[in-house]
Design a protein around this motif. Structure first.
Motif, mmCIF file in Angstrom:
data_model
loop_
_atom_site.group_PDB
_atom_site.id
_atom_site.type_symbol
_atom_site.label_atom_id
_atom_site.label_comp_id
_atom_site.label_asym_id
_atom_site.label_seq_id
_atom_site.Cartn_x
_atom_site.Cartn_y
_atom_site.Cartn_z
ATOM 1 N N GLY A 128 -7.081 8.970 6.308
ATOM 2 C CA GLY A 128 -5.894 9.964 6.371
ATOM 3 C C GLY A 128 -4.649 9.076 6.580
ATOM 4 N N ASN A 129 -4.699 7.628 6.657
ATOM 5 C CA ASN A 129 -3.449 6.974 6.864
ATOM 6 C C ASN A 129 -2.932 6.703 5.482
ATOM 7 N N LYS A 130 -1.524 6.592 5.536
ATOM 8 C CA LYS A 130 -0.907 6.470 4.274
ATOM 9 C C LYS A 130 0.181 5.628 4.487
ATOM 10 N N LYS A 131 0.760 4.932 3.138
ATOM 11 C CA LYS A 131 1.583 3.948 3.191
ATOM 12 C C LYS A 131 2.270 3.959 1.768
ATOM 13 N N THR A 132 3.547 3.464 1.611
ATOM 14 C CA THR A 132 4.208 3.295 0.595
ATOM 15 C C THR A 132 4.219 1.814 -0.085
ATOM 16 N N ILE A 133 3.753 1.613 -1.277
ATOM 17 C CA ILE A 133 3.862 0.274 -1.838
ATOM 18 C C ILE A 133 4.662 0.297 -3.413
ATOM 19 N N LEU A 134 5.430 -0.292 -3.403
ATOM 20 C CA LEU A 134 6.061 -0.220 -4.875
ATOM 21 C C LEU A 134 6.791 1.230 -5.088
ATOM 22 N N GLY A 135 7.179 1.814 -4.212
ATOM 23 C CA GLY A 135 7.614 3.205 -4.271
ATOM 24 C C GLY A 135 6.638 4.430 -4.466
ATOM 25 N N ILE A 136 5.065 3.915 -4.584
ATOM 26 C CA ILE A 136 4.001 5.079 -4.615
ATOM 27 C C ILE A 136 3.272 4.985 -3.375
ATOM 28 N N ILE A 137 3.230 6.207 -2.981
ATOM 29 C CA ILE A 137 2.535 6.831 -1.586
ATOM 30 C C ILE A 137 1.039 6.469 -1.941
ATOM 31 N N GLY A 138 0.388 5.712 -1.193
ATOM 32 C CA GLY A 138 -1.113 5.622 -1.071
ATOM 33 C C GLY A 138 -1.751 6.089 0.100
ATOM 34 N N GLU A 139 -3.184 6.437 -0.159
ATOM 35 C CA GLU A 139 -3.971 6.872 1.109
ATOM 36 C C GLU A 139 -5.099 5.828 1.235
ATOM 37 N N GLU A 140 -5.243 5.624 2.571
ATOM 38 C CA GLU A 140 -6.469 4.665 2.708
ATOM 39 C C GLU A 140 -7.673 5.263 2.702
ATOM 40 N N TYR A 141 -8.747 4.685 2.124
ATOM 41 C CA TYR A 141 -10.380 5.097 2.046
ATOM 42 C C TYR A 141 -10.908 3.586 2.322
ATOM 43 N N LYS A 142 -12.169 4.071 3.063
ATOM 44 C CA LYS A 142 -12.903 2.980 3.664
ATOM 45 C C LYS A 142 -14.305 3.143 2.675
ATOM 46 N N GLU A 144 -18.411 0.952 2.239
ATOM 47 C CA GLU A 144 -19.468 -0.272 2.668
ATOM 48 C C GLU A 144 -20.414 -0.374 1.712
ATOM 49 N N THR A 145 -20.782 -1.705 1.617
ATOM 50 C CA THR A 145 -21.908 -1.843 0.737
ATOM 51 C C THR A 145 -22.954 -2.842 1.845
ATOM 52 N N ASP A 146 -23.987 -3.209 1.394
ATOM 53 C CA ASP A 146 -24.885 -4.327 2.489
ATOM 54 C C ASP A 146 -24.237 -5.428 2.638
ATOM 55 N N GLU A 147 -23.274 -5.851 1.718
ATOM 56 C CA GLU A 147 -22.811 -7.251 1.941
ATOM 57 C C GLU A 147 -21.259 -7.186 2.307
ATOM 58 N N TYR A 148 -20.499 -6.006 2.014
ATOM 59 C CA TYR A 148 -19.027 -6.025 2.221
ATOM 60 C C TYR A 148 -18.709 -4.728 2.853
ATOM 61 N N SER A 149 -17.420 -4.741 3.387
ATOM 62 C CA SER A 149 -16.734 -3.802 4.197
ATOM 63 C C SER A 149 -15.448 -3.591 3.320
ATOM 64 N N TYR A 150 -15.024 -2.278 2.709
ATOM 65 C CA TYR A 150 -14.051 -2.318 1.839
ATOM 66 C C TYR A 150 -12.595 -1.207 2.452
ATOM 67 N N SER A 151 -11.468 -1.722 2.475
ATOM 68 C CA SER A 151 -10.331 -0.810 2.701
ATOM 69 C C SER A 151 -9.284 -0.655 1.436
ATOM 70 N N PHE A 152 -9.531 0.441 0.851
ATOM 71 C CA PHE A 152 -8.985 0.705 -0.547
ATOM 72 C C PHE A 152 -7.524 1.605 -0.149
ATOM 73 N N TRP A 153 -6.388 1.394 -0.623
ATOM 74 C CA TRP A 153 -5.202 2.080 -0.785
ATOM 75 C C TRP A 153 -4.967 2.607 -2.042
ATOM 76 N N LEU A 154 -5.399 4.191 -2.310
ATOM 77 C CA LEU A 154 -5.483 4.513 -3.651
ATOM 78 C C LEU A 154 -4.133 5.661 -3.754
ATOM 79 N N ALA A 155 -3.655 5.664 -5.009
ATOM 80 C CA ALA A 155 -2.476 6.626 -5.249
ATOM 81 C C ALA A 155 -2.770 7.177 -6.800
ATOM 82 N N ASP A 156 -1.988 8.447 -6.838
ATOM 83 C CA ASP A 156 -1.981 9.027 -8.404
ATOM 84 C C ASP A 156 -0.775 8.197 -9.039
ATOM 85 N N PHE A 157 -1.023 7.900 -10.044
ATOM 86 C CA PHE A 157 0.083 7.431 -10.993
ATOM 87 C C PHE A 157 -0.166 7.704 -12.449
#
Length: 236
Positions: A128-142, A144-157
């Motif tokens: 539910g977290n949001k922030k703007t990068i290069l003028g594009i509003i992105g939403e945070e997604y988490k 998991e795999t067995d080896e890594y934890s990921y934090s993605f900020w994704l947006a529509d462009f």
């Protein structure tokens, strides 16, 4: 009537052209690495120096295709030891229509091998977290795999798919990504990777020249490497 057809043709042509627009996305990549407390390898300094290097990764994308390429750096290491640990993938062509990827593998028998696979995805959970990068509003997604934890900020462009790693997300671009190694933490160390989109622009790009004419599957490629290793291990 001819005038109506002509106007319709112009509208259709403009629409088709707009659909084929290609964009270049440039990412910064760096990581922070600290060896575990029980890791007393004499190569620790060299490994840390190599893993803490920064890179740039460019991604070209349109509606149908995407291409990831690592921009190489010049090593100024004075250690005299050769070690090369680059972020992956170094070269990856993604066909969103066919759900296929083509990756350039290692040099086998004096030639590069291209690996064909399906597009990789991962289950995402929105924070539910949001922030703007290069003028594009992105939403945070988490994720998991067995080896890594990921934090993605994704947006529509413009409904295109853009990611600097193997995992791809249909009609979404990666604005920022943090990856944490669980194994490093378990061993008392630290390894965190960070991707950040720093530039985007419309740019022409020829995808057709990249599609390999010959390729193999990952399983066949693995067998090929095993055979080569066994051959090299035989004393002549």
């Amino acid at each position: 009537m001819n005038k109506v057809y002509f106007i319709a043709f112009i509208i259709l042509a403009n629409f088709s052209f707009a659909q084929e627009k290609t964009y270049r996305f440039l990412y910064d990549f760096h990581q922070v690495y600290e060896p575990g407390k029980n890791n007393n390898s004499k190569y620790n300094t060299t490994i840390k120096e190599e893993l803490n290097k920064s890179y740039e990764i460019e991604v070209f994308s349109n509606d149908n295709l995407s291409f990831i390429k690592l921009i190489d750096i010049i090593s100024n290491s004075q250690t005299g030891m050769f070690m090369n640990i680059k972020p992956e993938p170094n070269w990856l062509l993604i066909d969103n229509i066919q759900n296929l990827t083509y990756e350039k593998g290692n040099n086998v028998n004096q030639k590069f091998i291209y690996l064909q696979d399906s597009i990789q995805t991962i289950k995402l959970n929105s924070t539910g977290n949001k922030k703007t990068i290069l003028g594009i509003i992105g939403e945070e997604y988490k994720a998991e795999t067995d080896e890594y934890s990921y934090s993605f900020w994704l947006a529509d462009f413009h409904q295109i798919s853009v990611s600097p790693i193997y995992f791809q997300f249909k009609n979404l671009i990666v604005l920022e990504l943090r990856i944490i190694s669980k194994l490093a933490i378990e061993n008392g160390g630290k390894r965190e990777m960070h991707y950040l989109l720093k530039d985007k622009k419309e740019e022409k790009f020829n995808f057709k020249k990249l599609t390999p004419k010959k390729f193999t599957t990952k399983s066949d490629y693995k067998k090929m490497l095993e055979t080569q290793s066994e051959t090299e291990g035989v004393e002549k």
